[in-house]
Design an enzyme around this catalytic site. Structure first.
Site, PDB file in Angstrom:
ATOM      1  N   TYR A 126      13.442 -11.927  10.699  1.00  0.00           N
ATOM      2  CA  TYR A 126      12.083 -11.901  10.152  1.00  0.00           C
ATOM      3  C   TYR A 126      11.651 -13.281   9.650  1.00  0.00           C
ATOM      4  O   TYR A 126      12.348 -13.910   8.853  1.00  0.00           O
ATOM      5  CB  TYR A 126      12.030 -10.882   9.015  1.00  0.00           C
ATOM      6  CG  TYR A 126      10.658 -10.620   8.459  1.00  0.00           C
ATOM      7  CD1 TYR A 126       9.722  -9.912   9.207  1.00  0.00           C
ATOM      8  CD2 TYR A 126      10.300 -11.082   7.195  1.00  0.00           C
ATOM      9  CE1 TYR A 126       8.451  -9.653   8.693  1.00  0.00           C
ATOM     10  CE2 TYR A 126       9.039 -10.830   6.675  1.00  0.00           C
ATOM     11  CZ  TYR A 126       8.120 -10.123   7.429  1.00  0.00           C
ATOM     12  OH  TYR A 126       6.870  -9.878   6.932  1.00  0.00           O
ATOM     13  N   GLU A 141       3.755  -1.891  12.507  1.00  0.00           N
ATOM     14  CA  GLU A 141       2.633  -2.791  12.214  1.00  0.00           C
ATOM     15  C   GLU A 141       1.982  -3.336  13.476  1.00  0.00           C
ATOM     16  O   GLU A 141       0.797  -3.644  13.475  1.00  0.00           O
ATOM     17  CB  GLU A 141       3.104  -3.947  11.316  1.00  0.00           C
ATOM     18  CG  GLU A 141       1.971  -4.799  10.798  1.00  0.00           C
ATOM     19  CD  GLU A 141       2.356  -5.614   9.570  1.00  0.00           C
ATOM     20  OE1 GLU A 141       1.761  -6.677   9.388  1.00  0.00           O
ATOM     21  OE2 GLU A 141       3.235  -5.185   8.798  1.00  0.00           O
ATOM     22  N   ASP A 146       5.958  -4.251   8.426  1.00  0.00           N
ATOM     23  CA  ASP A 146       6.796  -5.354   7.953  1.00  0.00           C
ATOM     24  C   ASP A 146       7.333  -5.061   6.554  1.00  0.00           C
ATOM     25  O   ASP A 146       6.609  -4.556   5.690  1.00  0.00           O
ATOM     26  CB  ASP A 146       6.006  -6.666   7.929  1.00  0.00           C
ATOM     27  CG  ASP A 146       5.773  -7.211   9.336  1.00  0.00           C
ATOM     28  OD1 ASP A 146       6.363  -6.662  10.287  1.00  0.00           O
ATOM     29  OD2 ASP A 146       5.018  -8.189   9.472  1.00  0.00           O
TER      30      ASP A 146
END
Length: 765
Positions: A320, A8, A104
């Site tokens: 994350y 990403e 992601d």
């Protein structure tokens, strides 16, 4: 043949490429013997604007509404088109046999990759990398367990449905309002209910009427004891017999009771001692972390997310960030000790070695597979930490996460609470005392207060401080809480005590507090608490879907409301602007209700699980959009600019509007198509030398002047000269370089003696 990995962001792509042994830089990608790693820059492709479907839609005309595309079109985003074409070139290489999606791991990340594949027309086999951190270990394990990419088709359909639904409602309603009232008005399924909550709170504040209340305290000495010592003096608080309240709105009652108590004795009627345990507050999800960072450091939700993103992508020391779970799965438990070893540095060396010596104790309080969604809670990774490479703000956020992670592994905070009841002159009095038996997890925060960290969020007895919305009950108990902090002597039922002094206390009831970013995040997460609706079905739906927006979008929504001049800030408080108030009067009632976004999220969740068809969902949204536009067309409201100035726009000559941004004051052209704006003043980080508040930097022509609310003024040039003398030419960068050289392999705590000495220097003021 080679596999093409699509990440990403460039930073994540570089990490993956390094782990996979890719070192050859080519245009927009990094190549190795078995893999080619390329990247997006967030979204490279998006839904087409209305004019891409029909040129007539370029004109904002009410007669063209609603706009409902028969077939959805994707377009390449101009600003990042070069990278899109780089990615497309790699997708269609003859030696590329498959695509590995490494965006992601979530709904929006899936959309980023799939839209690129759809727009380019690539139909090669896909596999999915699904990881929660970007450490070398996580990447290696992820590639060893790649998933079938088509297994995430339903997730993609849910993401696509969300984007198309927002396009239909948001663009059509925004155009309808703008055309109808000739003003730049925007609305949406999340931002409008958020505005409505703020308006509802403002109404509560305006309609609130403060009332005087009174309480009574008395001090006693133990009869026959060692009178005069701290242990024999007790402060009692009067308590109503029926309600248990510690205050009364009847002043005469309290005054009369005060007179009656003179030279009286209290008889102890009840002594209750109980052992209590307070567990750790639990691991962080993004919203909880954003709340804490706003309360403790004043960071906006967006700032916290950006800092977290850096700690995740660049430093790789936290997992994350965009997670809505406060739990970890059982698969993470075996890695806990390795994570503890990685952050066993500086101030954490006091607490981690003890955990590493013995088997770790986990519980359902933070380990629960059923409560882990796409990602587990935010915790440290196994990556070794180099705090000297972090900025000051990154250290603050890292410290919050690490201490919270350590604290859940410590035992509960234990204390003994004693509650005394007594009677005098026919009235009831109470006193409380606590004795700490074991600090437990609270020990992890013992040294954090002086380091500018998170300890001050916890009171002396282990209760998490959050006076967000206690309202009258909180005010009612305030006197009682203060009385409970005393040390109590040993007393028994039937003991008599002499009243030596009485004291009437008083106060006023307070209106609910205005929202800050921290409390607004709480409201968006649980909007039911702030709504007047009694619809139990809607409340249940909101609870199941996690409120307004998602952990990934709430920060951006708040920022958008500020940038659209619908909200403004006064200190830390968030207020509606005149534009925001008028907008709420003009939008259809349905758009103001949080139930709309809740029902959408429930249906999207079903689509993601394959339990609902996206075509059915979009058809319902199309019907809803048509009803919405009809409501706006037939409404009879009016919009009036009450912030017009006499300053003319230098581009189109129309009068400009005076507006307040989040940290600035601006002049904005009233003509939507012109769009000219200029900043006339902004809140700076410079501090007033008199009152030490942040000053506003006001621009007038070529002159810039600092102005403080206390009345102090100083020209920018004079300020620079004064700062140069005060700082003796030492810049923040010079100080940081010097501190970095002095760092000794992290053997000392983060706040060593030298750092503490420098903390006293007001270099940024």
């Amino acid at each position: 043949m080679k596999s093409l990995v699509l990440a990403e962001k460039p930073s994540v792509a570089r990490d993956i490429a390094r782990v996979l042994g890719c070192h050859k830089n080519i245009s927009g990608a990094i190549e190795g013997s078995n893999y080619i790693v390329t990247w997006a820059l967030g979204h490279l492709v998006t839904l087409a604007d209305p004019e891409e479907y029909d040129k007539k839609f370029k004109a904002w005309d009410m007669s063209y509404l609603p706009m409902v595309p028969k077939k959805w079109e994707l377009v390449v985003i101009k600003q990042t088109s070069k990278q899109y074409h780089n990615v497309k070139t790699q997708l269609f290489r003859k030696d590329v046999s498959e695509i590995i999606i490494a965006t992601d791991a979530g709904r929006e990340g899936e959309l980023v990759a799939r839209w690129i594949l759809d727009k380019s027309g690539c139909h090669k086999p896909i596999r999915r990398l699904w990881i929660s951190s970007v450490t070398d270990k996580a990447i290696k394990e992820g590639f060893a367990h790649l998933k079938n990419g088509r297994a995430y088709n339903d997730l993609y359909h849910a993401a696509r449905s969300r984007a198309e639904a927002d396009w239909l409602v948001g663009i059509n309603a925004t155009r309808a309002l703008t055309c109808k009232y000739n003003a730049q008005l925007s609305c949406g399924r999340v931002q409008t209910p958020t505005l409505a909550m703020i308006a509802h709170r403002e109404q509560q504040i305006r309609s609130f009427k403060p009332e005087d209340y009174y309480g009574l305290r008395c001090t006693t000495s133990v009869t026959g004891g060692s009178v005069g010592t701290m242990a024999s003096i007790v402060t009692w608080t009067w308590q109503q017999k029926k309600s248990g309240s510690l205050r009364s709105f009847n002043k005469d009652l309290i005054t009369g009771l005060d007179k009656k108590l003179k030279n009286q004795t209290l008889t102890v009627t009840d002594v209750h001692t109980s052992s209590k345990r307070t567990p750790s507050p639990g691991l962080y999800d993004l919203t909880e972390l954003q709340r804490d960072a706003n309360k403790r450091f004043g960071f906006s939700a967006k700032e916290t997310l950006n800092i977290m993103q850096s700690l995740y992508e660049h430093h790789k020391v936290l997992t994350y960030p965009r997670t809505d779970s406060r739990y970890i799965g059982t698969d993470i438990v075996p890695t806990i000790k390795e994570r503890l070893k990685a952050c066993n540095i500086g101030p954490y060396k006091k607490y981690i070695p003890e955990l590493l010596k013995k088997p770790l104790k986990t519980s359902k309080a933070f380990v629960d597979d059923k409560k882990v969604s796409d990602h587990h809670a935010i915790i440290p990774t196994e990556e070794y930490v180099q705090m000297e490479h972090m900025s000051n703000n990154e250290r603050k956020i890292y410290d919050l996460v690490v201490r919270r992670f350590i604290s859940v592994l410590y035992p509960a905070f234990e204390y003994e609470q004693t509650t005394l009841k007594a009677e005098a002159a026919g009235e009831t009095f109470t006193a409380k005392g606590k004795v700490i038996k074991a600090a437990g997890w609270k020990a992890v925060y013992a040294d954090a207060a002086s380091s500018g960290s998170s300890a001050s969020q916890y009171d002396a007895y282990g209760d998490y401080e959050d006076s967000e919305d206690f309202g009258e009950d909180f005010q009612n108990n305030d006197m009682y809480l203060k009385a409970s902090e005393q040390a109590l002597p040993v007393l028994h039922k039937g003991d008599t005590l002499t009243v030596t002094r009485t004291n009437i206390t008083s106060g006023k009831t307070k209106a609910p507090a205005r929202f800050t970013e921290a409390t607004l995040l709480s409201a968006m997460e649980n909007p039911v608490r702030y709504m007047s609706s009694d619809d139990n079905k809607m409340k249940k739906t909101l609870g199941e879907t996690g409120g307004l927006g998602t952990v990934a979008t709430r920060a951006d929504i708040i920022e958008k409301l500020f940038h659209s001049f619908l909200l403004e800030k006064r200190g830390n408080e968030i207020l509606l602007t005149s534009k925001g108030k008028q907008l709420l009067e003009l939008v259809p009632e349905d758009l103001k209700k949080p139930g709309l976004t809740a029902s959408w999220e429930m249906e999207l969740a079903k689509i993601a699980k394959g339990a609902h068809k996206e075509q059915v969902f979009i058809k319902d949204i199309e019907s809803y959009t048509k009803e919405l536009i009809q409501d706006i067309k037939t409404s009879d409201g009016t919009f009036r600019h009450d912030n017009l100035t006499n300053t003319k726009c230098p581009h189109c000559g129309k009068r400009m509007l005076s507006v307040k941004g989040k940290n600035s004051r601006m002049l904005v052209c009233q003509d939507r198509e012109c769009g000219y704006r200029e900043t006339i003043a902004r809140t700076s980080n410079a501090r007033c030398p008199n009152c030490h508040k942040r000053m506003e930097l006001i621009k007038k022509g070529d002159s810039e002047t600092f102005v403080c609310s206390c009345g102090y003024k100083e020209k920018l040039e004079a300020f620079k000269n004064r700062r140069a003398k005060e700082g003796a030419g030492v810049s923040k960068r010079d100080v940081q370089k010097y501190l970095k050289k002095q760092q000794q392999q992290n053997d000392e705590p983060v706040n060593n003696a030298f750092a503490q000495a420098l903390a006293g220097l007001k270099l940024d003021k």
